[in-house]
Design a protein around this motif. Structure first.
Motif, PDB file in Angstrom:
ATOM      1  N   VAL A 121       0.852  -1.187   0.000  1.00 61.47           N
ATOM      2  CA  VAL A 121       0.000   0.000   0.000  1.00 61.47           C
ATOM      3  C   VAL A 121       0.891   1.240   0.000  1.00 61.47           C
ATOM      4  CG1 VAL A 121      -1.688   1.332   1.329  1.00 61.47           C
ATOM      5  CG2 VAL A 121      -1.898  -1.159   1.177  1.00 61.47           C
ATOM      6  N   GLU A 122       0.543   2.188  -0.851  1.00 61.19           N
ATOM      7  CA  GLU A 122       1.261   3.456  -0.891  1.00 61.19           C
ATOM      8  C   GLU A 122       0.357   4.583  -0.413  1.00 61.19           C
ATOM      9  OE1 GLU A 122       4.325   4.204  -4.247  1.00 61.19           O
ATOM     10  OE2 GLU A 122       2.629   3.169  -5.189  1.00 61.19           O
ATOM     11  N   ARG A 123       0.973   5.597   0.156  1.00 54.95           N
ATOM     12  CA  ARG A 123       0.282   6.826   0.519  1.00 54.95           C
ATOM     13  C   ARG A 123       0.880   7.961  -0.309  1.00 54.95           C
ATOM     14  NH1 ARG A 123       0.985  11.566   3.223  1.00 54.95           N
ATOM     15  NH2 ARG A 123      -0.740  12.344   4.516  1.00 54.95           N
ATOM     16  N   VAL A 124       0.008   8.694  -1.032  1.00 50.95           N
ATOM     17  CA  VAL A 124       0.464   9.787  -1.890  1.00 50.95           C
ATOM     18  C   VAL A 124      -0.341  11.029  -1.534  1.00 50.95           C
ATOM     19  CG1 VAL A 124       0.755  10.587  -4.261  1.00 50.95           C
ATOM     20  CG2 VAL A 124       1.016   8.158  -3.734  1.00 50.95           C
ATOM     21  N   PRO A 125       0.297  12.170  -1.312  1.00 46.75           N
ATOM     22  CA  PRO A 125      -0.448  13.384  -0.986  1.00 46.75           C
ATOM     23  C   PRO A 125      -1.099  14.002  -2.222  1.00 46.75           C
ATOM     24  CG  PRO A 125       1.892  13.871  -1.089  1.00 46.75           C
ATOM     25  CD  PRO A 125       1.760  12.392  -1.264  1.00 46.75           C
ATOM     26  N   ALA A 134      -5.424  16.141   0.920  1.00 45.07           N
ATOM     27  CA  ALA A 134      -5.886  14.768   1.158  1.00 45.07           C
ATOM     28  C   ALA A 134      -4.707  13.820   0.986  1.00 45.07           C
ATOM     29  CB  ALA A 134      -7.007  14.398   0.202  1.00 45.07           C
ATOM     30  N   ALA A 135      -4.838  12.662   1.602  1.00 43.64           N
ATOM     31  CA  ALA A 135      -3.906  11.563   1.370  1.00 43.64           C
ATOM     32  C   ALA A 135      -4.644  10.483   0.603  1.00 43.64           C
ATOM     33  CB  ALA A 135      -3.384  11.022   2.693  1.00 43.64           C
ATOM     34  N   ILE A 136      -4.008   9.986  -0.461  1.00 48.58           N
ATOM     35  CA  ILE A 136      -4.613   8.940  -1.279  1.00 48.58           C
ATOM     36  C   ILE A 136      -3.841   7.652  -1.052  1.00 48.58           C
ATOM     37  CG2 ILE A 136      -5.258   8.219  -3.598  1.00 48.58           C
ATOM     38  CD1 ILE A 136      -5.317  11.128  -4.406  1.00 48.58           C
ATOM     39  N   TYR A 137      -4.577   6.603  -0.694  1.00 49.71           N
ATOM     40  CA  TYR A 137      -3.981   5.300  -0.430  1.00 49.71           C
ATOM     41  C   TYR A 137      -4.419   4.331  -1.533  1.00 49.71           C
ATOM     42  CZ  TYR A 137      -3.056   7.096   4.268  1.00 49.71           C
ATOM     43  OH  TYR A 137      -2.608   7.852   5.328  1.00 49.71           O
ATOM     44  N   GLY A 138      -3.519   3.440  -1.905  1.00 47.86           N
ATOM     45  CA  GLY A 138      -3.882   2.464  -2.918  1.00 47.86           C
ATOM     46  C   GLY A 138      -2.844   1.387  -3.085  1.00 47.86           C
TER      47      GLY A 138
END
Length: 343
Positions: A121-125, A134-138
């Motif tokens: 899983v990555e977290r991208v701002p 927001a933080a986007i997780y995927g």
């Protein structure tokens, strides 16, 4: 108080996918069918630019298969380049139709595109005017993780101003779909994500609003069981974190279904007028309609309606009335539910 922002959720583009059903309906409509998935994606790009969104979130199945054609890749890259010129970010998780190992990039994607890893899983701002809103997780799907629950490894930070997760998977059970990335609403509610953007199921639906669990569906229907408007959601997040999701139709060809009660049809002329009436109710500028008719009930035309040649003649006459690529074309008249006539 945060900064309000807007994004588009779309998915299941299936770029380059063929229509699964049909014979020819004339040169202009046939050409539109070949381009339909490409045009629907371009409609999403145009909408993103008009709506001044911060990002386009794509929830998997950009392509229809692992061996996607270079033409499909060209259309996708070109759309992303248009978004890049407008400073619109693109975030993608790969799906079961185009898992991570199948992306053989012939063409370089622009710098605004982020594809989530299939290994973790990555977290991208998500940034607006240089500030994280927001933080986007995927996590993308690989062939080896297709049947794993990829949501259980998502652990958002308490410091996130707003949290979004991109997932290609099945929430609960959906008849006719593989249980890719299976998970449940209860599990999703136990994870402090505020907006779950799901792909894989082609039916548009909002499963929950606390938190939001949203399927945008596919952007272009590919066969008559995928009837009704297809498109994407434009999502507004206020400074207080409240969410408004608005659907926008992006398909250029729409499948539709209507019913005709033979008890209301007294003659062949009545049938012709009824078919015209059904078509006029559906007609919409800029969109071609492929209409399936189901006959029900009993009436004077019951016996001839069972004749396949008669139904074919009704369809041919109806199609001959249409001109141009944005008509309403009857592709099937079904009589399976008709009752037997009395002796």
């Amino acid at each position: 108080m945060g900064i309000p922002f807007r994004f588009i959720q779309c998915g299941d583009l299936h770029l380059g996918a063929p229509f699964r059903y049909l014979k020819s309906f004339g040169r202009s409509l046939d050409a539109a069918m070949v381009r339909a998935t490409y045009t629907s994606f371009q409609n999403i790009v145009n909408l993103a630019i008009r709506q001044r969104v911060a990002a386009v979130l794509i929830t998997g199945d950009v392509y229809d298969g692992a061996e996607h054609p270079l033409e499909a890749e060209m259309h996708f890259v070109r759309g992303c380049e248009s978004l890049d010129k407008e400073h619109i970010a693109v975030y993608i998780v790969q799906g079961n139709h185009d898992p991570a190992e199948s992306w053989k990039r012939h063409m370089l994607l622009p710098k605004n595109v982020h594809i989530f890893s299939s290994e973790r899983v990555e977290r991208v701002p998500l940034l607006v005017r240089g500030q994280e809103v927001a933080a986007i997780y995927g996590r993308s799907i690989s062939s080896s993780t297709q049947y794993d629950d990829l949501t259980s490894d998502i652990h958002p930070l308490r410091s996130d101003p707003f949290s979004i997760a991109l997932v290609h998977g099945t929430v609960g059970s959906h008849e006719g779909h593989d249980r890719t990335g299976p998970c449940s609403v209860d599990v999703l509610r136990s994870i402090p994500i505020q907006y779950w953007a799901f792909g894989h199921i082609h039916k548009r639906q909002i499963l929950s609003e606390n938190p939001h669990i949203v399927y945008a569906g596919n952007s272009q229907g590919l066969h008559r069981s995928e009837s009704g408007p297809k498109g994407c959601y434009v999502v507004d997040v206020s400074s207080r974190g409240t969410i408004e999701a608005r659907f926008h139709e992006t398909n250029v060809i729409r499948f539709a279904e209507e019913t005709i009660d033979l008890g209301q049809v007294q003659s062949v002329l009545d049938m012709q007028e009824m078919l015209r009436h059904k078509k006029e109710m559906l007609r919409k500028p800029g969109i071609s309609m492929l209409l399936s008719i189901r006959l029900t009930g009993q009436g004077p035309l019951l016996d001839i309606a069972r004749d396949a040649k008669v139904r074919a003649a009704w369809m041919e006459e109806s199609q001959a009335e249409e001109s141009g690529k944005h008509g309403v074309y009857i592709i099937d008249i079904d009589c399976e539910s008709l009752e037997a006539s009395s002796p």
